[in-house]
Design an enzyme around this catalytic site. Structure first.
Site, PDB file in Angstrom:
ATOM      1  N   LYS A  52       1.026  -1.099   0.110  1.00 44.73           N
ATOM      2  CA  LYS A  52      -0.033   0.075   0.016  1.00 44.73           C
ATOM      3  C   LYS A  52       0.930   1.286   0.123  1.00 44.73           C
ATOM      4  O   LYS A  52       0.459   2.244  -0.826  1.00 44.73           O
ATOM      5  CB  LYS A  52      -0.838  -0.022   1.230  1.00 44.73           C
ATOM      6  CG  LYS A  52      -1.959  -1.015   1.031  1.00 44.73           C
ATOM      7  CD  LYS A  52      -2.783  -1.286   2.466  1.00 44.73           C
ATOM      8  CE  LYS A  52      -3.779  -2.195   2.102  1.00 44.73           C
ATOM      9  NZ  LYS A  52      -4.741  -2.675   3.417  1.00 44.73           N
ATOM     10  N   GLN A  96      -4.878  -1.930   9.632  1.00 43.33           N
ATOM     11  CA  GLN A  96      -4.735  -3.072   9.017  1.00 43.33           C
ATOM     12  C   GLN A  96      -5.233  -4.243   9.970  1.00 43.33           C
ATOM     13  O   GLN A  96      -4.806  -4.161  11.213  1.00 43.33           O
ATOM     14  CB  GLN A  96      -3.133  -3.391   8.496  1.00 43.33           C
ATOM     15  CG  GLN A  96      -3.106  -4.446   7.954  1.00 43.33           C
ATOM     16  CD  GLN A  96      -3.519  -4.358   6.338  1.00 43.33           C
ATOM     17  OE1 GLN A  96      -3.783  -3.497   5.884  1.00 43.33           O
ATOM     18  NE2 GLN A  96      -4.000  -5.499   5.736  1.00 43.33           N
ATOM     19  N   ASP A 119     -11.097   2.695   3.878  1.00 45.38           N
ATOM     20  CA  ASP A 119     -11.410   1.324   3.850  1.00 45.38           C
ATOM     21  C   ASP A 119     -13.052   1.031   3.921  1.00 45.38           C
ATOM     22  O   ASP A 119     -13.444  -0.179   3.176  1.00 45.38           O
ATOM     23  CB  ASP A 119     -10.969   0.454   5.303  1.00 45.38           C
ATOM     24  CG  ASP A 119      -9.814  -0.152   4.914  1.00 45.38           C
ATOM     25  OD1 ASP A 119      -9.574  -0.677   3.819  1.00 45.38           O
ATOM     26  OD2 ASP A 119      -9.042  -0.512   5.989  1.00 45.38           O
TER      27      ASP A 119
HETATM   28  N1  GUN Z   1      -6.689  -6.981   6.163  1.00 48.39           N
HETATM   29  C1  GUN Z   1      -6.979  -7.611   4.773  1.00 48.39           C
HETATM   30  N2  GUN Z   1      -7.558  -6.871   4.002  1.00 48.39           N
HETATM   31  C2  GUN Z   1      -7.768  -5.588   4.650  1.00 48.39           C
HETATM   32  C3  GUN Z   1      -8.167  -4.321   3.997  1.00 48.39           C
HETATM   33  O1  GUN Z   1      -8.704  -4.283   2.882  1.00 48.39           O
HETATM   34  N3  GUN Z   1      -8.203  -3.212   4.926  1.00 48.39           N
HETATM   35  C4  GUN Z   1      -7.648  -3.567   6.068  1.00 48.39           C
HETATM   36  N4  GUN Z   1      -7.543  -2.283   7.027  1.00 48.39           N
HETATM   37  N5  GUN Z   1      -7.057  -4.721   6.643  1.00 48.39           N
HETATM   38  C5  GUN Z   1      -7.215  -5.781   5.841  1.00 48.39           C
END
Ligand code: GUN
Length: 291
Positions: A52, A96, A119
Site C-alpha cells: 500500500k 490493517q 477502507d
Molecule cells: N486486511 C485484509 N484486507 C484488509 C483491508 O482491505 N483493509 C484492512 N484495513 N485490513 C485488511
C-alpha cells in the site's frame, strides 16, 4: 475464454490517479495523504501494508506508516486513531486487520472518523453504500466492480451468484451488483446454502468469496459465465520459494474453459484492491464525498 487481467487494469487506474495528483499539485492543491496503522508483525499484513505504501509513492501520494507492537492496549490504539481523526494533513487512514485478540476490531473501526474511513468499513459508509448514497466503498467490492466495468461485462438483468456473505466482500458486492444502474438479479449463497451447485449453474456471473480453495468446480458453472475469484488462501506448497501457493476459490483448470471471462489468482481481483484504496484516498483528499 478471456482472462481478466487485474494487473493490467490496476496499472491503468494507477496511471489515471497519478495524472490527477499531478494536476492537483500543479494547481497548488494538497498532495493526498494516507496513513496506515499496523499492529504486530503478521507476515501477510506487513506485506500488504508495504504494498500500500509503495502504491502511494507510485501515484504521488504522501503516506505515513504507524507501527505498534502487539502489546499496545485498546485504549492506546483508540488514542492514536483520535490523533489521526484530528490531524488535518491526513486525508484518510486505515487500520490493517486482523488486530490482536485483546483489541475489539469493531470498536476500532467505529472510532475512525467516517469521513477519513478510506477502507469503507465504518457502519456509516456501509449503510450509505447500501442505500445508494455517495460513500467510501470497501476495496475488494469496488475493485470487482471496476473490473466488470472495464471489461464491459453486461450486468443489467443478469443473474449474479455471490458465494460468501462476509462483511468485507460478499455482502457489499451483492449490494453493488443489485444497485440501480448495475441492475443484476443477485443470489447470495453461503456455507449453509442447500443446492449451492444448482444455484451456481444458473449464474451469468459468479463471484466466489467463500475462502475455500478450489471450491467452484466445472459442473457448477454454466457455459459462457463470467467468473470472479476473490479467494486468496495460502496453501502450503514445497515447490515455491515462499513455501505456499496463493490459491483461489475457483478450480481454475477445470472452470476456465467454460467461461467467457475469468479472473486468475494471483493477478485478478488482488491487484485491484489497492487501486480502490488509492481512489478513496483521492476522493477523501478532494473532500468529494463528505465536503
Ligand atoms: N486486511 C485484509 N484486507 C484488509 C483491508 O482491505 N483493509 C484492512 N484495513 N485490513 C485488511
Amino acid at each position: 475464454m478471456q482472462l481478466i487481467d487485474g494487473k493490467l487494469i490496476s496499472g491503468q487506474v494507477k496511471q489515471e490517479i497519478a495524472q490527477e495528483v499531478k494536476q492537483i499539485v500543479a494547481a497548488g492543491g494538497k498532495q493526498p495523504h494516507l496513513a496506515v496503522i499496523i499492529v504486530g508483525h503478521d507476515g501477510g499484513s506487513e506485506t500488504y501494508v508495504a504494498n500500500k505504501e509503495k502504491a502511494c509513492g507510485e501515484v504521488g501520494f504522501k503516506s505515513t506508516r504507524l507501527a505498534f507492537e502487539d502489546t499496545i492496549t485498546e485504549t492506546e490504539l483508540l488514542a492514536e486513531i483520535e490523533k489521526l481523526n484530528n490531524n488535518p494533513d491526513i486525508d484518510g487512514f486505515i487500520v490493517q486487520l486482523p488486530l490482536p485478540k485483546h483489541i475489539d476490531e469493531q470498536k476500532i473501526i467505529e472510532a475512525i472518523d467516517y469521513r477519513k474511513d478510506v477502507d469503507g468499513f465504518h457502519p456509516i459508509n456501509v449503510g450509505r453504500t447500501s442505500i445508494g448514497l455517495p460513500s467510501f466503498v470497501s476495496a475488494t467490492p469496488a475493485g470487482i466492480m471496476e473490473l466488470l466495468k472495464r471489461y464491459k461485462v453486461e450486468t443489467v438483468g443478469k443473474h449474479c451468484v455471490v458465494i460468501g456473505r462476509s462483511n468485507i466482500v460478499g455482502k457489499p458486492v451483492a449490494t453493488l451488483m443489485m444497485q440501480k444502474g448495475t441492475d443484476a438479479t443477485v443470489t447470495v449463497c453461503h456455507s449453509r446454502t442447500k443446492n449451492l451447485g444448482e444455484i451456481c449453474l444458473q449464474a451469468d456471473i459468479i463471484i466466489a468469496a467463500i475462502g475455500v480453495p478450489n471450491f467452484v468446480k466445472a459442473e457448477m458453472v454454466k457455459e459462457g459465465a463470467v467468473v470472479i475469484d476473490v479467494g486468496t488462501t495460502r496453501v502450503p506448497n514445497a515447490s515455491t520459494k515462499s513455501g505456499f501457493k496463493l490459491t483461489g476459490d475457483v478450480d481454475f483448470e477445470s472452470v476456465a474453459p467454460k467461461c467467457s471471462l475469468i479472473t486468475p489468482v494471483p493477478g485478478g481481483v488482488g491487484p485491484m484492491t489497492i487501486c480502490s484504496l488509492l481512489k478513496n484516498t483521492l476522493l477523501a483528499g478532494r473532500k468529494e464525498i463528505y465536503g
